[in-house]
Design a protein around this motif. Structure first.
Motif, PDB file in Angstrom:
ATOM      1  N   GLY A   5     -10.376   2.763   2.396  1.00  0.00           N
ATOM      2  CA  GLY A   5      -9.118   2.222   2.239  1.00  0.00           C
ATOM      3  C   GLY A   5      -9.122   2.188   0.650  1.00  0.00           C
ATOM      4  N   THR A   6      -8.043   2.233   0.151  1.00  0.00           N
ATOM      5  CA  THR A   6      -8.034   2.221  -1.519  1.00  0.00           C
ATOM      6  C   THR A   6      -6.472   2.014  -1.930  1.00  0.00           C
ATOM      7  N   ASP A   7      -6.219   1.424  -2.960  1.00  0.00           N
ATOM      8  CA  ASP A   7      -4.980   1.178  -3.644  1.00  0.00           C
ATOM      9  C   ASP A   7      -4.850   1.207  -5.240  1.00  0.00           C
ATOM     10  N   ARG A   8      -4.082   1.372  -5.949  1.00  0.00           N
ATOM     11  CA  ARG A   8      -3.979   1.368  -7.316  1.00  0.00           C
ATOM     12  C   ARG A   8      -3.064   0.466  -7.672  1.00  0.00           C
ATOM     13  N   PHE A   9      -3.403  -0.507  -8.474  1.00  0.00           N
ATOM     14  CA  PHE A   9      -2.384  -1.722  -9.009  1.00  0.00           C
ATOM     15  C   PHE A   9      -1.162  -0.712  -9.743  1.00  0.00           C
ATOM     16  N   SER A  10       0.063  -1.141  -9.320  1.00  0.00           N
ATOM     17  CA  SER A  10       1.209  -0.586  -9.950  1.00  0.00           C
ATOM     18  C   SER A  10       2.299  -1.320  -9.343  1.00  0.00           C
ATOM     19  N   PHE A  11       3.338  -1.517 -10.302  1.00  0.00           N
ATOM     20  CA  PHE A  11       4.687  -1.874  -9.629  1.00  0.00           C
ATOM     21  C   PHE A  11       5.284  -0.654  -9.107  1.00  0.00           C
ATOM     22  N   PHE A  12       5.976  -0.653  -7.895  1.00  0.00           N
ATOM     23  CA  PHE A  12       6.403   0.513  -7.166  1.00  0.00           C
ATOM     24  C   PHE A  12       7.405   1.196  -8.092  1.00  0.00           C
ATOM     25  N   VAL A  13       8.246   0.687  -8.824  1.00  0.00           N
ATOM     26  CA  VAL A  13       9.097   1.192  -9.697  1.00  0.00           C
ATOM     27  C   VAL A  13       8.413   2.421 -10.717  1.00  0.00           C
ATOM     28  N   ASN A  14       7.115   2.053 -11.030  1.00  0.00           N
ATOM     29  CA  ASN A  14       6.271   2.587 -11.971  1.00  0.00           C
ATOM     30  C   ASN A  14       5.392   3.814 -11.168  1.00  0.00           C
ATOM     31  N   ASP A  16       4.419   6.995  -8.669  1.00  0.00           N
ATOM     32  CA  ASP A  16       4.926   8.304  -8.346  1.00  0.00           C
ATOM     33  C   ASP A  16       4.486   9.004  -7.176  1.00  0.00           C
ATOM     34  N   GLU A  17       4.905  10.165  -6.840  1.00  0.00           N
ATOM     35  CA  GLU A  17       4.180  10.912  -5.568  1.00  0.00           C
ATOM     36  C   GLU A  17       2.743  11.269  -5.897  1.00  0.00           C
ATOM     37  N   GLU A  18       2.244  11.505  -6.982  1.00  0.00           N
ATOM     38  CA  GLU A  18       0.852  11.569  -7.054  1.00  0.00           C
ATOM     39  C   GLU A  18      -0.028  10.219  -6.642  1.00  0.00           C
ATOM     40  N   LEU A  19       0.657   9.092  -6.976  1.00  0.00           N
ATOM     41  CA  LEU A  19      -0.063   7.849  -6.522  1.00  0.00           C
ATOM     42  C   LEU A  19       0.206   7.775  -4.806  1.00  0.00           C
ATOM     43  N   TRP A  20       1.362   8.052  -4.386  1.00  0.00           N
ATOM     44  CA  TRP A  20       1.500   7.944  -2.964  1.00  0.00           C
ATOM     45  C   TRP A  20       0.473   8.868  -2.302  1.00  0.00           C
ATOM     46  N   ASP A  21       0.424   9.979  -2.774  1.00  0.00           N
ATOM     47  CA  ASP A  21      -0.437  11.112  -2.138  1.00  0.00           C
ATOM     48  C   ASP A  21      -2.104  10.719  -2.360  1.00  0.00           C
ATOM     49  N   PHE A  22      -2.492  10.073  -3.214  1.00  0.00           N
ATOM     50  CA  PHE A  22      -3.642   9.587  -3.299  1.00  0.00           C
ATOM     51  C   PHE A  22      -3.973   8.300  -2.180  1.00  0.00           C
ATOM     52  N   VAL A  23      -3.012   7.521  -2.210  1.00  0.00           N
ATOM     53  CA  VAL A  23      -3.201   6.264  -1.311  1.00  0.00           C
ATOM     54  C   VAL A  23      -3.270   6.955   0.245  1.00  0.00           C
ATOM     55  N   LEU A  24      -2.188   7.603   0.446  1.00  0.00           N
ATOM     56  CA  LEU A  24      -2.049   8.108   1.797  1.00  0.00           C
ATOM     57  C   LEU A  24      -3.167   9.089   2.294  1.00  0.00           C
ATOM     58  N   ARG A  63       3.114  -9.587  -4.793  1.00  0.00           N
ATOM     59  CA  ARG A  63       3.861  -9.254  -6.043  1.00  0.00           C
ATOM     60  C   ARG A  63       2.903  -8.035  -6.641  1.00  0.00           C
ATOM     61  N   ALA A  64       3.888  -7.084  -7.151  1.00  0.00           N
ATOM     62  CA  ALA A  64       3.354  -6.226  -8.003  1.00  0.00           C
ATOM     63  C   ALA A  64       2.440  -5.038  -7.338  1.00  0.00           C
ATOM     64  N   ARG A  65       2.575  -4.994  -6.125  1.00  0.00           N
ATOM     65  CA  ARG A  65       1.672  -4.031  -5.407  1.00  0.00           C
ATOM     66  C   ARG A  65       2.607  -2.667  -5.273  1.00  0.00           C
ATOM     67  N   SER A  66       2.252  -1.581  -5.433  1.00  0.00           N
ATOM     68  CA  SER A  66       3.173  -0.416  -5.310  1.00  0.00           C
ATOM     69  C   SER A  66       3.901  -0.203  -3.846  1.00  0.00           C
ATOM     70  N   CYS A  67       2.993  -0.369  -2.938  1.00  0.00           N
ATOM     71  CA  CYS A  67       3.430  -0.039  -1.506  1.00  0.00           C
ATOM     72  C   CYS A  67       4.439  -1.368  -0.993  1.00  0.00           C
ATOM     73  N   ILE A  68       4.303  -2.543  -1.303  1.00  0.00           N
ATOM     74  CA  ILE A  68       4.659  -3.504  -0.680  1.00  0.00           C
ATOM     75  C   ILE A  68       5.076  -4.705  -1.941  1.00  0.00           C
TER      76      ILE A  68
END
Length: 74
Positions: A5-14, A16-24, A63-68
């Motif tokens: 499993g993985t995640d990268r710290f990012s506010f959701f508004v910041n 992008d699809e590249e991050l979503w693709d990486f996490v998925l 708070r401050a998680r890209s997916c939640i």
């Protein structure tokens, strides 16, 4: 056992699809890849178990998680 499993710290508004693709790719496709690899042998033996380990992040918002992102009370 699948515990990748993985995640990268990012506010959701910041994010992008590249991050979503990486996490998925890791979090979802990892489960699919493990299942696909071991299922034929399990079917042949007519027994087996696949254990997928998930993190607390999928259940508890932070708070401050890209997916939640929790909603701030008014």
């Amino acid at each position: 056992m699948n515990n990748a499993g993985t995640d990268r710290f990012s506010f959701f508004v910041n994010s992008d699809e590249e991050l979503w693709d990486f996490v998925l790719a890791v979090n979802l496709r990892g489960v699919l890849a493990v299942t696909h690899a071991v299922l034929p042998q399990m079917q042949e033996r007519r027994t087996g178990a696949i254990v997928n380990v998930a993190s607390e992040a999928g259940r508890v918002a932070r708070r401050a998680r890209s997916c939640i992102r929790p909603r701030r009370p008014a």
